[in-house]
Design an enzyme around this catalytic site. Structure first.
Site, PDB file in Angstrom:
ATOM      1  N   PRO A 284       0.803  -1.237   0.000  1.00  0.00           N
ATOM      2  CA  PRO A 284       0.000   0.000   0.000  1.00  0.00           C
ATOM      3  C   PRO A 284       0.828   1.275   0.000  1.00  0.00           C
ATOM      4  CG  PRO A 284       0.013  -0.964   2.187  1.00  0.00           C
ATOM      5  CD  PRO A 284       0.663  -1.964   1.283  1.00  0.00           C
TER       6      PRO A 284
ATOM      7  N   MET B 247       2.262   2.724  -6.868  1.00  0.00           N
ATOM      8  CA  MET B 247       1.070   2.098  -7.444  1.00  0.00           C
ATOM      9  C   MET B 247       0.103   1.662  -6.356  1.00  0.00           C
ATOM     10  SD  MET B 247       0.770   1.758 -10.828  1.00  0.00           S
ATOM     11  CE  MET B 247       0.090   0.132 -11.237  1.00  0.00           C
TER      12      MET B 247
ATOM     13  N   LYS C 126       6.451  -3.831   7.102  1.00  0.00           N
ATOM     14  CA  LYS C 126       7.038  -2.889   8.068  1.00  0.00           C
ATOM     15  C   LYS C 126       6.069  -2.429   9.156  1.00  0.00           C
ATOM     16  CE  LYS C 126      10.758  -0.847   5.328  1.00  0.00           C
ATOM     17  NZ  LYS C 126      11.358   0.426   4.823  1.00  0.00           N
TER      18      LYS C 126
ATOM     19  N   HIS D 170      10.736   4.378 -19.276  1.00  0.00           N
ATOM     20  CA  HIS D 170      10.210   4.296 -17.914  1.00  0.00           C
ATOM     21  C   HIS D 170      11.123   5.041 -16.947  1.00  0.00           C
ATOM     22  CE1 HIS D 170       7.749   1.045 -19.591  1.00  0.00           C
ATOM     23  NE2 HIS D 170       6.985   1.169 -18.524  1.00  0.00           N
TER      24      HIS D 170
ATOM     25  N   LYS E 214      12.749   1.429 -12.340  1.00  0.00           N
ATOM     26  CA  LYS E 214      12.175   0.186 -12.856  1.00  0.00           C
ATOM     27  C   LYS E 214      13.266  -0.869 -12.951  1.00  0.00           C
ATOM     28  CE  LYS E 214       9.272  -1.624 -16.606  1.00  0.00           C
ATOM     29  NZ  LYS E 214       8.311  -2.197 -15.636  1.00  0.00           N
TER      30      LYS E 214
END
Length: 267
Positions: free
Chosen positions: A11, A15, A38, A156, A160
């Site tokens: 989360p 993204m 974490k 990109h 990446k």
């Protein structure tokens, strides 16, 4: 539509945080937990940026999450290794995975397909969730029937990990399925600097650019006598991927098969 109970892995990622916003802003979606190694034992509202999201627990592992909450779909936007483990585990718990991580091997995809057949559950792996990118791939496949000299340039951000991108590889695979094979360029061409012509895939060439400031971009160039054709898609922020994630979640609930590529579920 009945409410879809969803867990999200990763989360705090760029993204993942967009996925949290999308799920919590969709009336028939319910975010029931997140996976974050974490912050085990905390609530999502304890983390900066998520203070307004109440009653969503955090678990350190996918196993602990699936043992603790009832859910329908896993959204995973992490890394290939973690995403594969999460997808495999979710299916074992009868939870349908929607995975937006690239870098899966052919063996990984075959394994997930086999599990889906055994469990009679849906699973969607998509190299790119941006609807415009999916259309770019489909349009490129259409063009490849008529132009067999093709170069792909994918661009990109510099964080990446995989090159070429999963989108570039998927585009090349789709075009190779309909394109008459051709080794491109002069038959005696020679690279004076190794890698100058990019990666070779079925006679086509793929070039990867990595720079800060970029998000996700791809251009497919077609050449023929006296003409060229360019098909390009640009994602300027990660919110561009969320419409595809939403469609994938809604679709996977109705499926009992493995699907690789968002283009396979768009009508």
């Amino acid at each position: 539509m009945n409410s879809v109970k969803i867990i999200i892995a990763g989360p705090r990622g760029r993204m993942g945080s967009e996925a949290v916003k999308m799920v919590t802003n969709t009336e028939h979606f319910e975010l029931v937990a997140v996976v974050d190694h974490k912050h085990d034992g905390h609530m999502l509202s304890d983390i900066d940026g998520f203070h307004s999201i109440k009653n969503v627990p955090i678990y350190a592992t996918i196993e602990k999450t699936l043992q603790s909450v009832e859910c329908d779909v896993l959204i995973d936007l992490t890394t290939p290794e973690v995403g594969m483990h999460h997808a495999r585990t979710a299916l074992q718990y009868n939870v349908r995975p929607v995975v937006g991580t690239t870098g899966f091997t052919k063996a990984d995809l075959e394994e997930l397909d086999r599990i889906c057949q055994e469990k009679k559950l849906g699973c969607i792996i998509a190299p790119n969730f941006a609807l415009g990118a999916v259309l770019m791939m489909k349009f490129s496949q259409m063009a490849a029937k008529y132009f067999n000299d093709i170069e792909i340039i994918e661009l990109h951000h510099d964080q990446k990990l995989d090159a070429p991108s999963g989108t570039a590889v998927k585009t090349a695979e789709m075009m190779a399925a309909v394109r008459e094979f051709k080794e491109q360029g002069h038959p005696d061409e020679k690279e004076t600097i190794n890698g100058a012509r990019g990666a070779e895939f079925n006679g086509m060439h793929i070039h990867s650019v990595r720079l800060p400031g970029l998000v996700a971009h791809q251009q497919v160039l077609f050449g023929s006598d006296g003409q060229t054709l360019s098909i390009r898609h640009d994602s300027y922020n990660r919110a561009s991927f969320m419409s595809g994630v939403k469609i994938a979640v809604e679709t996977v609930m109705k499926q009992d098969i493995f699907v690789y590529g968002l283009e396979n579920i768009l009508e």
